[in-house]
Design an enzyme around this catalytic site. Sequence first.
Site, PDB file in Angstrom:
ATOM      1  N   HIS A  60      81.973  38.703  40.741  1.00 18.44           N
ATOM      2  CA  HIS A  60      81.082  37.576  40.679  1.00 18.44           C
ATOM      3  C   HIS A  60      80.247  37.504  42.035  1.00 18.44           C
ATOM      4  CE1 HIS A  60      79.240  33.696  39.437  1.00 18.44           C
ATOM      5  NE2 HIS A  60      79.092  33.740  40.747  1.00 18.44           N
ATOM      6  N   GLU A  61      80.969  37.314  43.055  1.00 14.47           N
ATOM      7  CA  GLU A  61      80.362  37.217  44.297  1.00 14.47           C
ATOM      8  C   GLU A  61      79.917  38.670  44.795  1.00 14.47           C
ATOM      9  OE1 GLU A  61      80.078  34.662  45.209  1.00 14.47           O
ATOM     10  OE2 GLU A  61      81.310  33.418  44.127  1.00 14.47           O
ATOM     11  N   HIS A  64      76.360  38.925  43.441  1.00 15.46           N
ATOM     12  CA  HIS A  64      75.234  38.292  44.340  1.00 15.46           C
ATOM     13  C   HIS A  64      75.046  39.041  45.630  1.00 15.46           C
ATOM     14  CE1 HIS A  64      75.387  34.470  42.233  1.00 15.46           C
ATOM     15  NE2 HIS A  64      76.541  34.146  42.497  1.00 15.46           N
TER      16      HIS A  64
END
Length: 275
Positions: A60-61, A64
């Site tokens: 998820h990170e 980003h």
Amino acid sequence: MSYQVSRGAPKSAFVPSPVFVGILAVTAVAGWMAWTGYGNVRVDVFLLIVSGWVLSLCLHEYAHAIVAYFAGDRGVADRGYLRLNPLKYTHPVLSIVLPLVAVVLGGIGLPGGAVWVDHAHIRSKVKESLISAAGPATNVVFALVLAVPFMFGAGDDVVLLSDGSGGWTIGGSHGDFWVALAALAFLQVTASLLNLLPVPGLDGGNIVQPWLSAPYQRAYNLFAPYGFILLFVLLWQSKINVWFFTLVSWLAGLIGVPDSMGEIGLAYMRFWQSL
């Protein structure tokens, strides 16, 4: 001359860290243990769900960070965000520890603050929104991938069986593995939904924030540090909590994950409690 990736970042900035490789290895071993029923199966289920959840947090990170990199912030490479190392996150307690506690105790995939993006290098509102949307999109994709086996009938024979002493075991072919996988899919659905809520400071709010007028942006920035607390308080309310999990169960069923299997898996992983 060393090989360079996209104007400046060395190739090593994109190599997965040993920490991430270790998390991946633990997830794979835990999956094998749950599949074969090795050792204490409830511990196996616990390890698979927890390590799989941490793996999804890293991805998820990373989503980003990689979108931010190609949108113009090359500094994410220098900050180590492109190596999938959760120890490099700006707030590891918010990004890893608190979401893990929420999963273990409450069975909910809470979002957390993590990578820091230098927005001074992002020249487009569309790019700003895409950076924020990349994380939740990863959770959505992860949920769909985990749901694929269930779309083809995996786990259809999974049942709860009494062990004769007041406790319960999971019956069916590789039942322990399938309830763990269903629980992971359930968590990805909760994370996707929470991350897309337009709450200040969370991904959903950050998707909208670049398009707000200046006065609304100032108000947004004022409330952003407290968005996570607001979300936590809302979920603490019993009616909202029931509505939320009803919606999550419906969405999970929509992508093929059996209605109650994810919740059973989350309860079953708490090996220190009776199911």
